[in-house]
Design a protein around this motif. Sequence first.
Motif, PDB file in Angstrom:
ATOM      1  N   ASN A  77       8.227   4.382  -1.757  1.00  0.00           N
ATOM      2  CA  ASN A  77       9.137   3.575  -0.842  1.00  0.00           C
ATOM      3  C   ASN A  77       8.360   3.004  -0.008  1.00  0.00           C
ATOM      4  OD1 ASN A  77       8.788   5.486   1.298  1.00  0.00           O
ATOM      5  ND2 ASN A  77       9.892   7.005   0.322  1.00  0.00           N
ATOM      6  N   THR A  78       9.045   2.124   0.825  1.00  0.00           N
ATOM      7  CA  THR A  78       8.225   1.312   1.940  1.00  0.00           C
ATOM      8  C   THR A  78       7.299   2.056   2.808  1.00  0.00           C
ATOM      9  OG1 THR A  78       9.919  -0.283   1.775  1.00  0.00           O
ATOM     10  CG2 THR A  78       8.880  -0.365   3.979  1.00  0.00           C
ATOM     11  N   PHE A  79       7.662   3.111   3.315  1.00  0.00           N
ATOM     12  CA  PHE A  79       6.794   4.104   4.158  1.00  0.00           C
ATOM     13  C   PHE A  79       5.898   4.488   3.660  1.00  0.00           C
ATOM     14  CE2 PHE A  79      10.976   3.818   6.556  1.00  0.00           C
ATOM     15  CZ  PHE A  79      10.553   3.757   7.937  1.00  0.00           C
ATOM     16  N   LEU A  80       5.945   5.034   2.412  1.00  0.00           N
ATOM     17  CA  LEU A  80       4.790   5.326   1.603  1.00  0.00           C
ATOM     18  C   LEU A  80       3.837   4.216   1.224  1.00  0.00           C
ATOM     19  CD1 LEU A  80       6.201   7.834  -0.783  1.00  0.00           C
ATOM     20  CD2 LEU A  80       4.742   8.740   1.226  1.00  0.00           C
ATOM     21  N   ASP A  81       4.610   3.123   0.832  1.00  0.00           N
ATOM     22  CA  ASP A  81       3.734   1.796   0.807  1.00  0.00           C
ATOM     23  C   ASP A  81       2.948   1.390   2.129  1.00  0.00           C
ATOM     24  OD1 ASP A  81       2.975   0.040  -1.098  1.00  0.00           O
ATOM     25  OD2 ASP A  81       4.459  -1.429  -0.569  1.00  0.00           O
ATOM     26  N   ILE A  82       3.469   1.750   3.339  1.00  0.00           N
ATOM     27  CA  ILE A  82       2.578   1.274   4.253  1.00  0.00           C
ATOM     28  C   ILE A  82       1.503   2.274   4.521  1.00  0.00           C
ATOM     29  CG2 ILE A  82       2.578   1.354   6.968  1.00  0.00           C
ATOM     30  CD1 ILE A  82       5.734   0.585   6.748  1.00  0.00           C
ATOM     31  N   PHE A  83       1.607   3.411   4.128  1.00  0.00           N
ATOM     32  CA  PHE A  83       0.642   4.433   4.492  1.00  0.00           C
ATOM     33  C   PHE A  83      -0.441   4.047   3.101  1.00  0.00           C
ATOM     34  CE2 PHE A  83       3.975   7.324   6.391  1.00  0.00           C
ATOM     35  CZ  PHE A  83       3.252   7.143   7.776  1.00  0.00           C
ATOM     36  N   ASP A  84       0.124   3.750   2.010  1.00  0.00           N
ATOM     37  CA  ASP A  84      -1.048   3.343   0.998  1.00  0.00           C
ATOM     38  C   ASP A  84      -1.830   2.286   1.451  1.00  0.00           C
ATOM     39  OD1 ASP A  84      -0.165   5.548  -0.692  1.00  0.00           O
ATOM     40  OD2 ASP A  84       1.017   4.389  -2.044  1.00  0.00           O
ATOM     41  N   SER A  85      -1.224   1.214   2.156  1.00  0.00           N
ATOM     42  CA  SER A  85      -2.183  -0.043   2.574  1.00  0.00           C
ATOM     43  C   SER A  85      -3.123   0.175   3.611  1.00  0.00           C
ATOM     44  CB  SER A  85      -1.086  -0.925   3.227  1.00  0.00           C
ATOM     45  OG  SER A  85      -0.843  -0.213   4.519  1.00  0.00           O
ATOM     46  N   VAL A  86      -3.161   1.337   4.136  1.00  0.00           N
ATOM     47  CA  VAL A  86      -4.350   1.841   4.907  1.00  0.00           C
ATOM     48  C   VAL A  86      -5.774   2.090   4.141  1.00  0.00           C
ATOM     49  CG1 VAL A  86      -5.265   3.706   6.631  1.00  0.00           C
ATOM     50  CG2 VAL A  86      -2.894   2.960   6.800  1.00  0.00           C
ATOM     51  N   ASN A  87      -5.491   2.839   2.795  1.00  0.00           N
ATOM     52  CA  ASN A  87      -6.399   2.941   2.045  1.00  0.00           C
ATOM     53  C   ASN A  87      -6.857   1.849   1.078  1.00  0.00           C
ATOM     54  OD1 ASN A  87      -6.517   5.685   2.852  1.00  0.00           O
ATOM     55  ND2 ASN A  87      -4.873   6.239   1.556  1.00  0.00           N
ATOM     56  N   HIS A  88      -5.991   0.576   1.078  1.00  0.00           N
ATOM     57  CA  HIS A  88      -6.346  -0.317   0.273  1.00  0.00           C
ATOM     58  C   HIS A  88      -6.208  -1.921   1.089  1.00  0.00           C
ATOM     59  CE1 HIS A  88      -4.449   2.711  -2.364  1.00  0.00           C
ATOM     60  NE2 HIS A  88      -5.094   2.247  -3.220  1.00  0.00           N
ATOM     61  N   ILE A  89      -6.908  -1.738   2.020  1.00  0.00           N
ATOM     62  CA  ILE A  89      -7.168  -2.857   2.918  1.00  0.00           C
ATOM     63  C   ILE A  89      -7.989  -3.792   2.393  1.00  0.00           C
ATOM     64  CG2 ILE A  89      -8.063  -3.731   5.212  1.00  0.00           C
ATOM     65  CD1 ILE A  89      -6.955  -0.964   6.272  1.00  0.00           C
ATOM     66  N   SER A  90      -7.375  -5.088   2.364  1.00  0.00           N
ATOM     67  CA  SER A  90      -8.526  -6.352   1.861  1.00  0.00           C
ATOM     68  C   SER A  90      -8.961  -6.850   2.940  1.00  0.00           C
ATOM     69  CB  SER A  90      -7.444  -7.110   1.000  1.00  0.00           C
ATOM     70  OG  SER A  90      -8.244  -8.376   0.936  1.00  0.00           O
ATOM     71  N   PRO A  91     -10.215  -6.742   3.325  1.00  0.00           N
ATOM     72  CA  PRO A  91     -10.917  -7.275   4.685  1.00  0.00           C
ATOM     73  C   PRO A  91     -10.506  -8.828   4.973  1.00  0.00           C
ATOM     74  CG  PRO A  91     -12.348  -6.068   3.545  1.00  0.00           C
ATOM     75  CD  PRO A  91     -11.335  -6.307   2.367  1.00  0.00           C
ATOM     76  N   GLY A  92     -10.636  -9.663   3.993  1.00  0.00           N
ATOM     77  CA  GLY A  92     -10.437 -11.137   3.954  1.00  0.00           C
ATOM     78  C   GLY A  92      -8.998 -11.332   4.555  1.00  0.00           C
ATOM     79  N   ALA A  93      -8.121 -10.863   3.758  1.00  0.00           N
ATOM     80  CA  ALA A  93      -6.856 -11.205   3.968  1.00  0.00           C
ATOM     81  C   ALA A  93      -6.350 -10.431   5.411  1.00  0.00           C
ATOM     82  CB  ALA A  93      -5.762 -10.274   2.815  1.00  0.00           C
ATOM     83  N   THR A  94      -6.913  -9.387   5.512  1.00  0.00           N
ATOM     84  CA  THR A  94      -6.643  -8.881   6.912  1.00  0.00           C
ATOM     85  C   THR A  94      -7.081  -9.506   8.244  1.00  0.00           C
ATOM     86  OG1 THR A  94      -6.451  -6.543   6.127  1.00  0.00           O
ATOM     87  CG2 THR A  94      -6.796  -6.858   8.395  1.00  0.00           C
ATOM     88  N   ILE A  95      -8.425 -10.220   7.906  1.00  0.00           N
ATOM     89  CA  ILE A  95      -9.006 -10.744   8.997  1.00  0.00           C
ATOM     90  C   ILE A  95      -8.026 -12.260   9.418  1.00  0.00           C
ATOM     91  CG2 ILE A  95     -10.917 -12.439   9.641  1.00  0.00           C
ATOM     92  CD1 ILE A  95     -12.812 -10.507   8.123  1.00  0.00           C
ATOM     93  N   ILE A  96      -7.765 -13.003   8.169  1.00  0.00           N
ATOM     94  CA  ILE A  96      -7.039 -14.102   8.413  1.00  0.00           C
ATOM     95  C   ILE A  96      -5.492 -13.846   8.900  1.00  0.00           C
ATOM     96  CG2 ILE A  96      -6.053 -14.327   6.064  1.00  0.00           C
ATOM     97  CD1 ILE A  96      -7.256 -17.083   8.475  1.00  0.00           C
ATOM     98  N   ALA A  97      -4.900 -12.634   8.593  1.00  0.00           N
ATOM     99  CA  ALA A  97      -3.503 -12.228   9.082  1.00  0.00           C
ATOM    100  C   ALA A  97      -3.856 -11.882  10.556  1.00  0.00           C
ATOM    101  CB  ALA A  97      -3.164 -10.932   8.511  1.00  0.00           C
ATOM    102  N   VAL A  98      -4.918 -11.354  10.868  1.00  0.00           N
ATOM    103  CA  VAL A  98      -4.901 -10.985  12.455  1.00  0.00           C
ATOM    104  C   VAL A  98      -5.155 -12.638  13.238  1.00  0.00           C
ATOM    105  CG1 VAL A  98      -6.571 -10.178  14.210  1.00  0.00           C
ATOM    106  CG2 VAL A  98      -5.891  -8.639  12.169  1.00  0.00           C
ATOM    107  N   ILE A  99      -6.047 -13.404  12.607  1.00  0.00           N
ATOM    108  CA  ILE A  99      -6.132 -14.771  13.135  1.00  0.00           C
ATOM    109  C   ILE A  99      -5.031 -15.370  13.128  1.00  0.00           C
ATOM    110  CG2 ILE A  99      -7.465 -16.863  13.115  1.00  0.00           C
ATOM    111  CD1 ILE A  99      -9.726 -15.350  11.667  1.00  0.00           C
ATOM    112  N   GLY A 100      -4.170 -15.282  12.263  1.00  0.00           N
ATOM    113  CA  GLY A 100      -2.891 -16.002  12.255  1.00  0.00           C
ATOM    114  C   GLY A 100      -1.894 -15.480  13.119  1.00  0.00           C
ATOM    115  N   LEU A 101      -2.073 -14.018  13.239  1.00  0.00           N
ATOM    116  CA  LEU A 101      -1.080 -13.545  14.499  1.00  0.00           C
ATOM    117  C   LEU A 101      -1.579 -14.110  15.668  1.00  0.00           C
ATOM    118  CD1 LEU A 101       1.286 -11.481  14.566  1.00  0.00           C
ATOM    119  CD2 LEU A 101      -0.407  -9.609  14.934  1.00  0.00           C
TER     120      LEU A 101
END
Length: 531
Positions: A157-181
Amino acid sequence: MNSSNPFKNLKADFPASIVVFFVALPLCLGIALASGAPLFSGLIAGIVGGIVVGAISGSQVGVSGPAAGLAAIVLVAITSLGSFENFLVAVVLGGVIQILFGVLKFGIIGYFFPSSVIKGMLTGIGLIIILKQIPHFFGYDSNTEGELPLFQSDSQNTFLDIFDSVNHISPGATIIAVIGLAILILWNTVLSKKGKIFQLVQGPLVAVVIGIIYFLLTQGNVAYGISADHLVKVPVPDDFSSFLGQFSFPNFSAIGNPAIWVTAFTIALVASLETLLCVEATDKLDPRKRVTPTNKELFAQGTGNILSGLIGGLPITQVIVRSSANIQSGGKTKMSAIIHGFLLLISVILIPTLLNMIPLSVLAAVLLIVGYKLAKPALFKQMYKAGWKQFIPFTITVLGIVFIDLLWGIGLGLAVGIVVILIKSFQNSHFLHIEDKSNGKHRIKMTLAEEVTFFNKGAILKELDSLPRDTFLELDVRKTRFLDNDIIEILEDFSEKARNRNIDIKLISERGTVENPTSFLEFFQLRPKSA
């Protein structure tokens, strides 16, 4: 405005349409992502909302397109109805129902929902958008269509998906997301107040452009690049026939499915509510203070949803983000909304390859801001300060939407709101004023409210039964315009008890004063009906 010449204000409308286009483009893609729908469907809805709804609508400054408020419905419906094509049937039927709303003069429908429930609806939707976009923000796009519910009994479910995302972080996508935010927050809080250029060029567009530049600069970098899996996927047509091949069409063979009709009614109701709320807001923001005909607006929105559903688009409403951007940018007439629709159409035809360079994580950042604006912490504080009669329906609506679904949340909030009204009615049926003893008797004055119904029986009966012996009761019904027969019967019964307890009654009405009336039934039957 001279309605016979739609181009009269083009000098103001065209620059405003460019701003609205820049705001709408990332939001069309982002809301489609949040809805678990093909990204192209968001662009279709934006085009139809701009050109078709803009042309029919009676609003001069409102802009229509896919709305965040419907994302939660679309998200659940696509999965529960079995396919996107089945869902499109519900969109078409929802449009038909909206037209029926307009024909039946239901433009006042928004007034029948307590503001606490409407605010709870928008807040709940905002929370769902935030929760759904957290995995995408970190580049965890295994569930790119976003179809997972918040809760379900199986392993995902969504909450498990959120927890799973911690173990599958994509550095490039996260960097540009933080910059965009960071860009979006800076734009909203600081730069938008610094100069006209920062109002003309909107934060979401800048975040998207920076995202594209980052993707191009880091191509081939294994550690910090962004793979194709984390990018927007809009079909790129080779020719006109392949462009037409991108459109999806409703599966009308599923029209007998009751779930499709439930979804259609939900879309019609929520889209109409969100549109009417936006109309009220935009009319207030309009410098010329023009008034939008609400029934005509429902007809326009219904027409837009029918067409959008027929060619594979998301549901449409009038939306406050684009409408306010239009007003702030100097838009004068509906030509601004129409031109922005054509600009979206041109971008889909001419620059789909460029659109496919936009990282999904940047769109997630845009949607996090959208969700935050819908569910601001300050709103919770404001509703709490407004008192429990506002806070409880608001909270129940939010919890119902987040933990069950949107329709349940609205229904529960509305039910609690009705209970609150009944409690208020119970409490406000009468007013007691107790005076000091005089000549050995308590003097008590009871003033009945303007409308007293059977809901008030318990409260009035309790007060009458609690009167002590040797009391002088002054019963004032001068303000009362409706008195339920149940209440008259209570007073009739009490007159007998009063004699046994040495209670004198003085009845004051618009017809005069009566001491110890022999029959309340006869008295009130003789009263003029208007009173």
